[in-house]
Design an enzyme around this catalytic site. Sequence first.
Site: not given
Length: 333
Positions: A125, A172, A205, A229
């Site tokens: 980001y 992740k 996820d 985000d």
Amino acid sequence: MAKHKVTLIPGDGTGPDVTRAARIVIDAANAGIEWEVVEAGEAVIDQYGTPLPEHVLESIRRNRVALKGPLTTPVGKGFRSVNVALRKELDLYANLRPAKSLPNVKTRYEDVDILLVRENTEDVYAGIEHMVGKDAAESIKIITRFGCDRIVRFAFELARKEGRHKVTAVHKANIMKCTDGLFLDVAREIAREYPEITFEDRIVDACSMKLVQNPGDFDVLVMPNLYGDILSDLCAGLIGGLGVAPGANIGDQIALFEPVHGSAPKYTGMDKVNPLATILSGVLMLKHLGENEAAARVARAVEAVLTEGKTLTYDLGGSAKSSEMARAIADKL
Ligand code: NAD
């Protein structure tokens, strides 16, 4: 007598409407706030040659607390996002986005109460990217021990202060073993310092699915910037959408409070959009200032107006103007 001087940035588009509404409510709470109004955004570009003039940053640095309406990111004019610039310039590394169900706001769930903590300065980001030739592009994801340490600590301290029971680190690390692996390692280390708070980690996820299926499973969430985000908008969706989602950007010295939503330019000047996201950001601000009693009174007044269901903006099924809803809340104080 004023106890707290606060910088107020009305913002672009519907920003002036929602910040005016927040002022009506916060002033009625009598918490001794004196506003220092400074303009930033599209409206000042011609005058100052930048949407973020130095005196705006100076005002926030001086007062250390600010309430801000949304700012438009001009497309194709070469300006980076003013919102991202503010977070970077002032090192507001923690983005707090609470998602709490509200009475009479129809959603799939009635019992959501999540504190989402998003790292605000690192990760992809940060936008460190470049073209490699003309047919490929590269983006650099930077995660540091320093950045992970302070955001995870922020989440645990928040959990402790708010009497929360569980912190979930979202990552992740199964795929990004270095960057997200570092985040997870640091989170596990820091969790040991807070034995009274349960710690767990979830892959982003799987966490997204679980949030949609059973949001009641979650308490405090902490995660790197990009996941934050995305998941914070998901959480806003769980409680009724952007009109009711507040936010705070917090650093060691300075805190800036703002709704999650953008400037919704198509409603500019119509006094129409939901002011609750900004009013609830004001509740976070009052708590930050130590005005806990005033914060609780505003939160109760918001709930009372929602429960009555008579003075609601269009997105909540009513036809009240932003300012009418604000006055109804102020009347309850
Ligand atoms: P947006 O959040 O401004 O609006 C999207 C839609 O959501 C609106 O058309 C409206 O239907 C609804 N909505 C938003 N706020 C609402 C409210 N208070 N009450 C009721 N409905 C509401 O998103 P966008 O259109 O993608 O962005 C517009 C501009 O805002 C862009 O320039 C963007 O860069 C900027 N932006 C700023 C911030 C910020 O200041 N922190 C955040 C997001 C977007």
